[in-house]
Structures are given as C-alpha cells and as structure tokens.
Design a protein around this motif. Structure first.
Motif, PDB file in Angstrom:
ATOM      1  N   LYS A 306      80.322  92.980  84.116  1.00  0.00           N
ATOM      2  CA  LYS A 306      79.969  91.744  83.410  1.00  0.00           C
ATOM      3  C   LYS A 306      78.847  91.018  84.165  1.00  0.00           C
ATOM      4  O   LYS A 306      77.869  90.561  83.567  1.00  0.00           O
ATOM      5  CB  LYS A 306      81.208  90.852  83.287  1.00  0.00           C
ATOM      6  CG  LYS A 306      80.946  89.364  83.100  1.00  0.00           C
ATOM      7  CD  LYS A 306      80.434  89.043  81.699  1.00  0.00           C
ATOM      8  CE  LYS A 306      80.266  87.555  81.470  1.00  0.00           C
ATOM      9  NZ  LYS A 306      79.278  86.898  82.313  1.00  0.00           N
ATOM     10  N   TYR A 312      80.530  91.042  78.443  1.00  0.00           N
ATOM     11  CA  TYR A 312      81.906  91.304  78.848  1.00  0.00           C
ATOM     12  C   TYR A 312      82.199  92.779  78.663  1.00  0.00           C
ATOM     13  O   TYR A 312      81.871  93.378  77.649  1.00  0.00           O
ATOM     14  CB  TYR A 312      82.874  90.479  78.012  1.00  0.00           C
ATOM     15  CG  TYR A 312      82.889  89.033  78.399  1.00  0.00           C
ATOM     16  CD1 TYR A 312      83.269  88.656  79.682  1.00  0.00           C
ATOM     17  CD2 TYR A 312      82.523  88.046  77.508  1.00  0.00           C
ATOM     18  CE1 TYR A 312      83.278  87.328  80.059  1.00  0.00           C
ATOM     19  CE2 TYR A 312      82.530  86.707  77.864  1.00  0.00           C
ATOM     20  CZ  TYR A 312      82.918  86.355  79.148  1.00  0.00           C
ATOM     21  OH  TYR A 312      82.918  85.045  79.507  1.00  0.00           O
ATOM     22  N   SER A 313      82.837  93.365  79.667  1.00  0.00           N
ATOM     23  CA  SER A 313      83.156  94.779  79.618  1.00  0.00           C
ATOM     24  C   SER A 313      84.571  94.985  79.072  1.00  0.00           C
ATOM     25  O   SER A 313      85.281  94.029  78.816  1.00  0.00           O
ATOM     26  CB  SER A 313      83.031  95.364  81.019  1.00  0.00           C
ATOM     27  OG  SER A 313      83.260  96.740  80.978  1.00  0.00           O
ATOM     28  N   GLY A 314      84.946  96.233  78.891  1.00  0.00           N
ATOM     29  CA  GLY A 314      86.286  96.514  78.367  1.00  0.00           C
ATOM     30  C   GLY A 314      86.855  97.751  78.999  1.00  0.00           C
ATOM     31  O   GLY A 314      86.150  98.492  79.686  1.00  0.00           O
ATOM     32  N   PRO A 315      88.161  97.997  78.786  1.00  0.00           N
ATOM     33  CA  PRO A 315      88.828  99.136  79.426  1.00  0.00           C
ATOM     34  C   PRO A 315      88.240 100.495  79.041  1.00  0.00           C
ATOM     35  O   PRO A 315      88.490 101.482  79.724  1.00  0.00           O
ATOM     36  CB  PRO A 315      90.274  99.033  78.954  1.00  0.00           C
ATOM     37  CG  PRO A 315      90.394  97.788  78.172  1.00  0.00           C
ATOM     38  CD  PRO A 315      89.053  97.206  77.951  1.00  0.00           C
ATOM     39  N   ASP A 316      87.432 100.545  77.962  1.00  0.00           N
ATOM     40  CA  ASP A 316      86.805 101.823  77.602  1.00  0.00           C
ATOM     41  C   ASP A 316      85.726 102.225  78.600  1.00  0.00           C
ATOM     42  O   ASP A 316      85.255 103.352  78.583  1.00  0.00           O
ATOM     43  CB  ASP A 316      86.151 101.727  76.217  1.00  0.00           C
ATOM     44  CG  ASP A 316      87.183 101.674  75.119  1.00  0.00           C
ATOM     45  OD1 ASP A 316      88.369 101.881  75.427  1.00  0.00           O
ATOM     46  OD2 ASP A 316      86.810 101.417  73.968  1.00  0.00           O
ATOM     47  N   TYR A 317      85.300 101.281  79.430  1.00  0.00           N
ATOM     48  CA  TYR A 317      84.165 101.547  80.306  1.00  0.00           C
ATOM     49  C   TYR A 317      84.564 101.762  81.758  1.00  0.00           C
ATOM     50  O   TYR A 317      83.731 101.739  82.657  1.00  0.00           O
ATOM     51  CB  TYR A 317      83.139 100.411  80.187  1.00  0.00           C
ATOM     52  CG  TYR A 317      82.602 100.311  78.771  1.00  0.00           C
ATOM     53  CD1 TYR A 317      81.448 100.995  78.410  1.00  0.00           C
ATOM     54  CD2 TYR A 317      83.281  99.608  77.792  1.00  0.00           C
ATOM     55  CE1 TYR A 317      80.983 100.952  77.103  1.00  0.00           C
ATOM     56  CE2 TYR A 317      82.824  99.561  76.489  1.00  0.00           C
ATOM     57  CZ  TYR A 317      81.682 100.234  76.150  1.00  0.00           C
ATOM     58  OH  TYR A 317      81.225 100.200  74.862  1.00  0.00           O
TER      59      TYR A 317
END
Lengths: 321, 283
Positions: A306, A312-317
């Motif tokens: 981020k 904002y990042s997510g758990p897929d990354y």
C-alpha cells in the motif's frame, strides 16, 4: 563473587527460600497504571517514513512460525522459502529474523535456509505444556541443537512456578541452557517462554521474568500461542521494564519476544512504540526484540505494498501459507 | 415541551455500527435548509475496513444455499415493510415528496427485494448452460459471484435506487461495500438497521456515508475489490482507469435502470463470472 552472579543478585545461596524472598521483594505491579500506559502508547499515530521504517523493522524482527500438529516437511519448506523471498514483487523487502518450528523440523528448515542468515529456532522441552520429565526435556533440547537449531524456545514449568517451587523452575532453565551447548562449545540462543496467560497475575509475570533472566535466558518470551490469552501490550510493556531494569542492574542485555495473537501491522507497530518508549531504541533490533507470528507477515506485506503503490492491497497479492 | 434528540448516525461495517475512524461528520439539512442530523463522513480507512469485512463475509455468504440467500432477502423485505412509516417520514423530510409518492417509493423498494429474492436459486437455471462439445465430456457453464463489490448508490434516489444497487449484487453471493447518496443518506442508514435484524450475515452489506469523492478513488484502485458499480459517482472516467489497473469489472453510470420494483437479470449477471467445467462421460 562478582556482582552479576546469581548469588550476588539474590543475596545468598540459591535456595527456594532465597529465590522466594528475592522475587517477592520485587515491587508490585500497578495494574491500572500499566494498562492505561499501554493503552496510551497504543494510540500513537505512526505515518509516512516512520511507518515505512516500522514495517520493515517488524519483518526483520519476526520469527516466522509454524507450530501445528499437522506440520509437514513440505509446509516447513514452503515457509522457509517464504522467509527467503517474503515479497516476490519487491527484491528490497527485508527477511524475517528466524523460522520457528518444532524440533523434528529443524533439519528440514536448515536444509533450505543454510547460510542465508535466517536463524532456525526450535521449540523444545515438551512444548507447549512442558509436562514431561526433566530428562525428556533435556533430550528434546539436545536433539534440536544437534539438528542445527540456532535458537531454542523453552517453556517453563508453570505448575512448579505457581506452586512456589521457584528453585525447580530455576534449575530447569539452567539445565536447558547447558543442553544448548553445541559440540564445538558454542551455545544456541535460549528463549524462555513464561506462558503469561497461565501465570494469573502481573506480579507473577514480573517474577517469572526475573527468574528467567537470573537463570540465564537470553530472551524472555510471552507465550506459546496455544492458550486463550497470548501476548498483550501491557504484558509486553511489563517485560520490557524488566529487561531494562535488569540491564541497569547487571549490564546484561536480555531480549523480549511477544508471541501469539499479533496479526496486523497496526498491532505490530503498537508493540514497537512500546519498545522504544519503555526499553529504548537499543531494543529496536532483532537481537533484542522479536515477534513470534505466522499471519502477521502477510498483513505487513500488504501494508508495504500500500505504501509503495498507493493502492490498498489484498490477500490475493501475498502468498498463502 | 421536550427537547429534540439531535441524532448522530454511524457506519455499518461487518454487521456492527462503528464510528468513523476519522471522527468526522457532516450536517445533513432538508430542502428548507433546516438541520436534520449529523451523518458520518467516512474516510478511506473506513472504506478499507469495510472491504476487509466484506471479504471476510463473502465466502460464508456464497457458501449458503441459494434457497437460503433468497429467504434472507425475502426477510429483508418483510423487515422493511415493518418500518414503512419511518422510511416514508425520512423520504418526505429530505425530498419534500408527498405521502403518496414516498409510499410508492417504499413499495417499489420492498417489491424489488422480493423480486431479487426469487432469482437467487434461478439464476443458474436461466443463465447457465450445458454446452455441446466434440468429445466424451459433459461441459457445463455456471455463473459464480465475482466476490467483493464496491458500489455507489444513485445520488438522487433515497431508497429504491439504493435497494436496486445492493440487491442484484448480494443475491448471488457477492458481498458489497455501498456508499450512500450524500444528500439523501437517511434511508440508507435506516436500511442498515433493517439489515442488522434480518438474518443477513454481518459484513455481506457494508454501508458508508459521506462524500463519494473521498472514497471512490480508493475503492476503485483497491486490489481486493473485484468489481465497482460507479452509478453514483461524478468522475467515472478516472475511476474506470483506476479500476483497469486490477482488471475490475466496472458497471458504468446509467447501465441499468434503478427506479422500479423490477430489476433485470443482466444487472444480476453483471456481477458474476462464468465457470466452465469439463466432466468425463465414461465412454
């Protein structure tokens, strides 16, 4: 007799009575004061460059942990690979300080980590309950050291501690410390798990901290992560006070490792604020402060992404372990 | 004489009613310029928290049976009916509508929930397919919810536009972070109280109030959001560019009608992905 010998600190020969007298003469903990100070430090806002620094520091101070009955060599290998490359999209991402596994997985972890500079820590002494004969506990420790563990996380005998048998606890820590000696005479680093969630009171936590430091622990660690109450900020603060005062008294630097329940980057940064404000900047180093955590790394990586990308990042990354 | 209770509303995130992380609010006024209530000005961190809650809730919601999801939506319609008077009063206060007009809007909203509830177990029968292939296989295409959707309710509608934004998203198993109309947020706030008491798992619908401009860029670029419905936004081009960075589905303003009691199957399918399965037939 120098001033740092246990006898000098306790003030006489080490017996259960002298230990009891010494530990019970420690000042009582002001519960309300401790919790309000911890809450106050927790509200501090850490932004921009400080946040960048704190996130990287949190990774560098992390003992990436897997302590499940269902651990397999493959799982440990994949965790080790994750430690080597926490964020494949960012070559500048720092690495955790260590991998923390059960004793039988040490050789597996060592194979992957080798001379990468990431330590292998092993839990020993009948972790997490500590309910086994001393002979078994020592053999457990020796096995892990022989397999190449750089650090040993031992548990204290809470039953003995709570029933006032301080001498037993003291002797066991010393014995495990001796069992950490390698063939070449060097020693594996010893972390002493107090299991604060089972010690009932803050006074007991303070006493257990001093007892562990007296017996020669290199680190004091809050919890196994296997009981309902694990690391909390007030307990972290209390243990940091203990190591700071111990350093003032003896000149010996002891580390602190909160473990269990620290899952978000936000929590980790709160802990770091407490480290700086209570023990001082000297303790903001992997040599003297560690986080025992498994899911924390992914959250810190998402926060790093981020800061880097602005999105904002997510758990897929991040990698799933 | 008694003093009025000056209301300060809250957000709806993860089934709870938290205050804004920023603590900011704005004053809501009616068309005559009179104070109505303090409404939360959600910050981007509230939006981030809402996405986390939506993500956490989504797997459980899609895992529920289609029949069960339909029942929950139907229950929302029932609960909404029970609060009809409050919705009517709030619509009239903010828009100056007559009682008949406001009642019509509430009717449409209730009917829309019921209409969508019926689709939950029928979407795949209508839109899925059994495909002919040259080989000994069954080849089946089914529609799966895309995941977490960020939606911006139409700015000029109190209730029916909001319901027609939320219902087509959640009926198939998506979870949603919806930003209410800035000038007409009361129906959205009251709807959260309906949602909180109608068996809907916490986090499936998260409602933020505040300025669309403060939140839209962050939600459009958020990497853990799978689709954005930008109906109620003012700068759709910028948002489409941001959404393209992570290949999100984008539902453009005006793509679907949101004023009536009947939705459209295309609107429901806009938030779904096609999954095709090959299964050996034997011989």
């Amino acid at each position: 007799m120098t001033k740092n010998e246990p006898e000098a600190i306790v003030g006489g020969k080490i017996t259960n009575l002298s230990l009891r007298r010494w530990l019970h003469s420690l000042p009582g903990v002001d519960k309300v004061g401790l919790e309000s100070r911890a809450a106050g430090l927790g509200t501090r806002s850490i932004k921009t460059t400080s946040k960048t620094w704190a996130l990287d520091a949190a990774i560098k101070m992390m003992d990436l942990t897997t302590l499940e009955g269902m651990d397999t060599p493959e799982r440990v290998r994949s965790l080790c690979l994750k430690a080597l490359t926490p964020d494949p999209t960012d070559p500048d991402c720092p690495r955790p300080a260590a991998i923390c596994v059960y004793g039988d997985m040490v050789s597996v972890a060592k194979q992957i980590l080798g001379k990468s500079g990431i330590y292998v820590a092993a839990v020993a002494t009948a972790f997490p309950s500590g309910r086994a004969s001393v002979a078994v506990k020592l053999q457990d420790t020796k096995d892990a050291v022989k397999a190449g563990a750089d650090e040993i996380d031992m548990v204290i005998d809470r039953g003995a501690f709570l029933s006032g048998n301080y001498l037993e606890v003291y002797k066991q820590i010393q014995a495990v410390k001796n069992a950490c000696t390698r063939a070449d005479g060097s020693k594996a680093h010893l972390k002493v798990i107090l299991e604060t969630g089972e010690l009932q009171t803050y006074d007991n936590i303070r006493r257990a901290s001093y007892l562990a430091m007296l017996a020669g622990g290199d680190f004091i660690k809050t919890s196994t992560g296997k009981v309902t109450v694990n690391a909390t900020i007030p307990i972290n603060l209390l243990m940091l006070q203990a190591v700071r005062d111990w350093y003032d008294q003896t000149g010996v630097l002891i580390g602190v490792k909160p473990a269990g329940g620290i899952r978000t980057a936000k929590d980790a940064i709160k802990y770091l604020v407490v480290v700086k404000e209570v023990a001082g900047e000297r303790w903001l180093s992997p040599d003297l402060f560690r986080f025992g955590a498994s899911s924390l790394l992914n959250d810190v990586l998402m926060q790093r992404q981020k800061l880097k990308t602005g999105n904002y990042s997510g758990p897929d990354y991040v990698t799933v372990d | 004489m008694r003093l009025d209770v000056k209301k300060t509303y809250k957000l709806f995130i993860g089934g709870k009613f938290p205050r804004s992380e920023s603590g900011h609010t704005y004053e809501l006024t009616n068309p005559k310029g009179e104070f109505v209530a303090n409404v939360v000005l959600a910050s981007r961190k509230d939006a981030r928290d809402a996405v986390v809650a939506a993500r956490a809730a989504q797997s459980g919601w899609v895992g529920a049976t289609a029949y069960n999801r339909g029942q929950v939506l139907y229950r929302i319609a029932e609960m909404l009916e029970g609060r009809r008077e409050q919705f009517v009063a709030e619509i009239r206060e903010l828009t100056g509508a007559t009682e008949i007009q406001a009642n019509k809007e509430v009717d449409a909203a209730i009917d829309s929930w019921v209409w969508h509830a019926g689709w939950s177990d029928k979407v795949d029968s209508v839109a899925g397919s059994m495909n002919p292939v040259a080989g000994p296989f069954f080849n089946i295409s089914t529609n799966q919810p895309t995941g977490v959707v960020a939606a911006f309710a139409p700015q000029k509608s109190s209730l029916v536009g909001l319901v027609n934004t939320i219902a087509p998203i959640i009926v198939t198993g998506n979870s949603v972070v919806v930003v209410a109309s800035e000038s007409l947020p009361l129906s959205a706030i009251t709807l959260t109280e309906v949602l909180a008491t109608s068996d809907l798992p916490g986090g499936v619908v998260n409602v933020l109030t505040g300025k669309e401009k403060d939140l839209a860029p962050w939600l459009a670029s958020h990497q853990d959001v799978n689709a954005v419905d930008i109906e109620g936004t003012s700068d759709p081009v910028d948002l489409e560019i941001r959404a393209a960075e992570t290949l999100k589905r984008v539902i453009r303003p005006g793509a679907f009608s949101r004023s009536g009691s009947l939705g459209s199957l295309q609107h429901i399918l806009a938030f779904m992905e096609v999954k095709t399965v090959w299964h050996p037939k034997g011989h």
